[in-house]
Scaffold this motif. Structure first.
Motif, PDB file in Angstrom:
ATOM      1  N   ASP A 122      46.699 -31.651  50.090  1.00 26.16           N
ATOM      2  CA  ASP A 122      47.494 -32.860  50.253  1.00 26.16           C
ATOM      3  C   ASP A 122      48.016 -33.381  48.926  1.00 26.16           C
ATOM      4  OD1 ASP A 122      47.139 -33.180  53.119  1.00 26.16           O
ATOM      5  OD2 ASP A 122      45.044 -33.578  52.651  1.00 26.16           O
ATOM      6  N   ASP A 123      47.364 -33.046  47.815  1.00 26.39           N
ATOM      7  CA  ASP A 123      47.794 -33.548  46.518  1.00 26.39           C
ATOM      8  C   ASP A 123      47.187 -32.686  45.424  1.00 26.39           C
ATOM      9  OD1 ASP A 123      49.122 -35.205  44.754  1.00 26.39           O
ATOM     10  OD2 ASP A 123      47.657 -36.821  44.840  1.00 26.39           O
ATOM     11  N   ILE A 124      47.848 -32.678  44.267  1.00 26.92           N
ATOM     12  CA  ILE A 124      47.309 -32.041  43.075  1.00 26.92           C
ATOM     13  C   ILE A 124      47.581 -32.938  41.875  1.00 26.92           C
ATOM     14  CG2 ILE A 124      47.543 -29.657  43.904  1.00 26.92           C
ATOM     15  CD1 ILE A 124      50.086 -29.423  42.193  1.00 26.92           C
ATOM     16  N   ALA A 125      46.794 -32.739  40.830  1.00 34.16           N
ATOM     17  CA  ALA A 125      47.035 -33.382  39.542  1.00 34.16           C
ATOM     18  C   ALA A 125      46.743 -32.336  38.474  1.00 34.16           C
ATOM     19  CB  ALA A 125      46.151 -34.609  39.367  1.00 34.16           C
ATOM     20  N   VAL A 126      47.421 -32.448  37.337  1.00 30.65           N
ATOM     21  CA  VAL A 126      47.278 -31.464  36.267  1.00 30.65           C
ATOM     22  C   VAL A 126      46.911 -32.182  34.979  1.00 30.65           C
ATOM     23  CG1 VAL A 126      48.409 -29.633  34.960  1.00 30.65           C
ATOM     24  CG2 VAL A 126      48.986 -29.971  37.371  1.00 30.65           C
ATOM     25  N   VAL A 127      45.936 -31.630  34.266  1.00 31.57           N
ATOM     26  CA  VAL A 127      45.512 -32.188  32.987  1.00 31.57           C
ATOM     27  C   VAL A 127      45.382 -31.049  31.987  1.00 31.57           C
ATOM     28  CG1 VAL A 127      43.037 -32.006  33.497  1.00 31.57           C
ATOM     29  CG2 VAL A 127      43.848 -33.754  31.904  1.00 31.57           C
ATOM     30  N   ASN A 128      45.664 -31.329  30.718  1.00 35.37           N
ATOM     31  CA  ASN A 128      45.553 -30.310  29.673  1.00 35.37           C
ATOM     32  C   ASN A 128      44.148 -30.336  29.108  1.00 35.37           C
ATOM     33  OD1 ASN A 128      45.773 -29.210  26.799  1.00 35.37           O
ATOM     34  ND2 ASN A 128      47.798 -28.734  27.614  1.00 35.37           N
ATOM     35  N   VAL A 129      43.453 -29.212  29.201  1.00 39.17           N
ATOM     36  CA  VAL A 129      42.084 -29.090  28.686  1.00 39.17           C
ATOM     37  C   VAL A 129      42.040 -27.909  27.724  1.00 39.17           C
ATOM     38  CG1 VAL A 129      39.652 -28.724  29.269  1.00 39.17           C
ATOM     39  CG2 VAL A 129      41.120 -30.052  30.804  1.00 39.17           C
ATOM     40  N   ASP A 130      41.725 -28.180  26.472  1.00 38.58           N
ATOM     41  CA  ASP A 130      41.647 -27.138  25.444  1.00 38.58           C
ATOM     42  C   ASP A 130      42.937 -26.330  25.364  1.00 38.58           C
ATOM     43  OD1 ASP A 130      39.019 -27.899  24.835  1.00 38.58           O
ATOM     44  OD2 ASP A 130      38.198 -26.564  26.363  1.00 38.58           O
ATOM     45  N   GLY A 131      44.069 -27.023  25.467  1.00 42.34           N
ATOM     46  CA  GLY A 131      45.363 -26.373  25.302  1.00 42.34           C
ATOM     47  C   GLY A 131      45.870 -25.625  26.508  1.00 42.34           C
ATOM     48  N   ALA A 132      45.191 -25.724  27.651  1.00 41.88           N
ATOM     49  CA  ALA A 132      45.620 -25.011  28.858  1.00 41.88           C
ATOM     50  C   ALA A 132      45.593 -25.966  30.043  1.00 41.88           C
ATOM     51  CB  ALA A 132      44.710 -23.812  29.131  1.00 41.88           C
ATOM     52  N   PRO A 133      46.492 -25.770  31.005  1.00 38.23           N
ATOM     53  CA  PRO A 133      46.508 -26.669  32.169  1.00 38.23           C
ATOM     54  C   PRO A 133      45.328 -26.405  33.098  1.00 38.23           C
ATOM     55  CG  PRO A 133      48.128 -24.916  32.458  1.00 38.23           C
ATOM     56  CD  PRO A 133      47.577 -24.768  31.069  1.00 38.23           C
TER      57      PRO A 133
ATOM     58  N   GLY B  78      47.803 -24.006  51.562  1.00 33.42           N
ATOM     59  CA  GLY B  78      46.580 -23.829  50.787  1.00 33.42           C
ATOM     60  C   GLY B  78      46.761 -23.089  49.480  1.00 33.42           C
ATOM     61  N   ALA B  79      48.004 -22.864  49.054  1.00 33.10           N
ATOM     62  CA  ALA B  79      48.258 -22.112  47.821  1.00 33.10           C
ATOM     63  C   ALA B  79      48.850 -23.027  46.759  1.00 33.10           C
ATOM     64  CB  ALA B  79      49.218 -20.955  48.090  1.00 33.10           C
ATOM     65  N   VAL B  80      48.507 -22.724  45.502  1.00 38.04           N
ATOM     66  CA  VAL B  80      49.135 -23.374  44.355  1.00 38.04           C
ATOM     67  C   VAL B  80      50.055 -22.353  43.709  1.00 38.04           C
ATOM     68  CG1 VAL B  80      48.763 -24.525  42.148  1.00 38.04           C
ATOM     69  CG2 VAL B  80      47.102 -24.810  43.989  1.00 38.04           C
ATOM     70  N   ARG B  81      51.284 -22.764  43.417  1.00 41.43           N
ATOM     71  CA  ARG B  81      52.262 -21.858  42.809  1.00 41.43           C
ATOM     72  C   ARG B  81      52.833 -22.503  41.557  1.00 41.43           C
ATOM     73  NH1 ARG B  81      52.914 -17.961  46.754  1.00 41.43           N
ATOM     74  NH2 ARG B  81      52.486 -18.679  48.879  1.00 41.43           N
ATOM     75  N   ILE B  82      53.123 -21.665  40.552  1.00 48.56           N
ATOM     76  CA  ILE B  82      53.677 -22.138  39.292  1.00 48.56           C
ATOM     77  C   ILE B  82      55.019 -21.475  39.088  1.00 48.56           C
ATOM     78  CG2 ILE B  82      53.359 -22.245  36.793  1.00 48.56           C
ATOM     79  CD1 ILE B  82      50.395 -22.344  37.200  1.00 48.56           C
TER      80      ILE B  82
ATOM     81  N   TRP C 205      41.603 -25.393  39.663  1.00 48.55           N
ATOM     82  CA  TRP C 205      42.115 -24.047  39.416  1.00 48.55           C
ATOM     83  C   TRP C 205      42.572 -23.964  37.970  1.00 48.55           C
ATOM     84  CZ3 TRP C 205      47.690 -22.305  39.893  1.00 48.55           C
ATOM     85  CH2 TRP C 205      47.803 -20.908  39.719  1.00 48.55           C
ATOM     86  N   ALA C 206      42.018 -23.006  37.222  1.00 47.37           N
ATOM     87  CA  ALA C 206      42.448 -22.730  35.859  1.00 47.37           C
ATOM     88  C   ALA C 206      43.445 -21.578  35.913  1.00 47.37           C
ATOM     89  CB  ALA C 206      41.261 -22.363  34.975  1.00 47.37           C
ATOM     90  N   PRO C 207      44.752 -21.850  35.824  1.00 42.77           N
ATOM     91  CA  PRO C 207      45.754 -20.789  36.039  1.00 42.77           C
ATOM     92  C   PRO C 207      45.645 -19.623  35.059  1.00 42.77           C
ATOM     93  CG  PRO C 207      46.779 -22.960  36.081  1.00 42.77           C
ATOM     94  CD  PRO C 207      45.384 -23.155  35.596  1.00 42.77           C
ATOM     95  N   MET C 208      45.320 -19.897  33.809  1.00 38.43           N
ATOM     96  CA  MET C 208      45.298 -18.823  32.820  1.00 38.43           C
ATOM     97  C   MET C 208      44.242 -17.775  33.138  1.00 38.43           C
ATOM     98  SD  MET C 208      47.779 -19.802  30.959  1.00 38.43           S
ATOM     99  CE  MET C 208      47.653 -18.652  29.599  1.00 38.43           C
ATOM    100  N   GLN C 209      43.158 -18.199  33.800  1.00 36.36           N
ATOM    101  CA  GLN C 209      42.099 -17.256  34.187  1.00 36.36           C
ATOM    102  C   GLN C 209      42.103 -16.967  35.688  1.00 36.36           C
ATOM    103  OE1 GLN C 209      41.213 -20.288  32.511  1.00 36.36           O
ATOM    104  NE2 GLN C 209      41.541 -19.274  30.544  1.00 36.36           N
ATOM    105  N   ASP C 210      42.985 -17.625  36.432  1.00 40.37           N
ATOM    106  CA  ASP C 210      42.991 -17.591  37.899  1.00 40.37           C
ATOM    107  C   ASP C 210      41.572 -17.832  38.422  1.00 40.37           C
ATOM    108  OD1 ASP C 210      43.871 -17.442  40.478  1.00 40.37           O
ATOM    109  OD2 ASP C 210      43.928 -15.243  40.554  1.00 40.37           O
ATOM    110  N   GLU C 211      40.973 -18.917  37.947  1.00 43.85           N
ATOM    111  CA  GLU C 211      39.582 -19.235  38.281  1.00 43.85           C
ATOM    112  C   GLU C 211      39.516 -20.507  39.100  1.00 43.85           C
ATOM    113  OE1 GLU C 211      36.110 -18.904  35.364  1.00 43.85           O
ATOM    114  OE2 GLU C 211      36.512 -21.072  35.400  1.00 43.85           O
TER     115      GLU C 211
END
Length: 329
Positions: A19-30, A320-324, A43-49
């Motif tokens: 229903d909603d997402i928010a994004v924050v920068n942690v250690d230089g990565a979203p 149910g998917a997040v896309r960039i 979800w950590a996109p850089m690691q797909d974790e």
């Protein structure tokens, strides 16, 4: 193909709508924080974790909580901020008032009570000082409230009607809040709570809003229930009229909207019930390229951020998917 803009896509564990997402920068990565579950996920996109984020019960400090030992959080809306090196998350839902947690530990920093109004939208207030969040409740109550981290400080209530969508931004050092609702678009100064201006959107509800700058002047952008994109000049030069005829393209409601400056172009990114994501040139009102069509159901959330020095749009919805998506192409 519009999918050429797609950088990454990942589905949350299990079968869940978002229903909603928010994004924050942690250690230089979203880091993407996602709702739509009894608990949050990130979800950590850089690691797909993906990581489940259990949160203490928001009503734990209310004496009535003992009568509901099996109750879970009801979270539909979320906002995030960084405070003192930790990520704090504010969230609420259709049957829950706003509460604030430490994302990593799940510790409840500011709880809610059973008599607090439910939440339809939350945003992080931009500006200096400790994190603040702004929340509204759609038809549950009229008004908008600004909350701090401390439960000892009462929220600041802004004079407003029924507000469904919220956004906040700092423009020239001024913290502004914009809300979209039953009667159009309203803008407030977050520092003193005073209304800056308001705009009319042809007798239809504005579900998604944002604030940007166009040719050096601040503008409000609104997406409506009929799929139109309006742009209003906050300077008042156009009165309460949009700077041009609204842009059209979505089939049905615009659920989410965010803005960015890509190169020298101010753009808005919208997500709709038709399952598409669209990019708009705010100066000319034209759609930039074809619709982005990776989602197979309604798009409920859009956040613009940067990843590896590129402007990107992060989107999510009922599939149910997040896309960039790459906004620089």
């Amino acid at each position: 193909m519009s999918d050429e803009r797609l950088i990454l896509s990942s589905a949350a564990p299990g079968e869940h709508r978002m229903d909603d997402i928010a994004v924050v920068n942690v250690d230089g990565a979203p880091l993407v924080v996602c709702t739509g579950f009894p608990t949050l996920w990130s979800w950590a996109p850089m690691q797909d974790e993906w990581r489940e984020r259990p949160l203490a019960y928001a009503f734990a400090e209310d004496p009535l909580a003992a009568e509901y030992p099996d109750a879970e959080n009801d979270i539909d809306s979320v906002a995030v901020a960084v405070s003192g090196g930790r990520v704090v998350v504010a969230a609420g839902g259709d049957e829950q008032g706003m509460a604030i947690w430490d994302l990593n530990s799940g510790e409840l920093l500011r709880g809610t009570t059973y008599n607090e109004p439910y939440i339809s939208s939350i945003a992080t207030v931009k500006g200096e000082g400790p994190p603040r969040f702004v929340a509204s409740s759609g038809v549950h109550w009229d008004g908008v409230r600004v909350w701090g981290l401390s439960g000892e400080d009462p929220p600041v209530e802004l004079d407003a009607g029924s507000i469904w969508g919220l956004a906040a931004v700092s423009i020239d050092g001024r913290a502004l809040i914009v809300g979209g609702g039953e009667e159009g678009v309203e803008v407030w100064d977050a520092t003193n709570g005073e209304q800056v201006t308001s705009f009319h959107v042809d007798d239809e509800r504005a579900y998604a809003v944002a604030l940007s700058q166009l040719d050096g002047r601040p503008v409000a952008v609104a997406g409506t229930a009929s799929g139109k994109v309006y742009v209003f000049d906050l300077s008042g030069d156009n009165g309460d009229e949009p700077i041009r005829e609204p842009s059209t393209g979505h089939e049905g409601c615009i659920n989410a909207l965010d803005v960015a400056v890509v190169g020298d172009r101010a753009v808005a990114v919208t997500g709709g019930e038709d399952g598409t994501v669209r990019i708009w040139d705010l100066a000319g009102g034209r759609q930039v390229g074809p619709p982005l069509t990776g989602h197979n159901w309604s798009v409920e959330a859009v956040v613009v951020t940067t990843m590896q020095d590129r402007a990107v749009a992060v989107t999510a919805g009922r599939d149910g998917a997040v896309r960039i998506w790459d906004l620089t192409l």
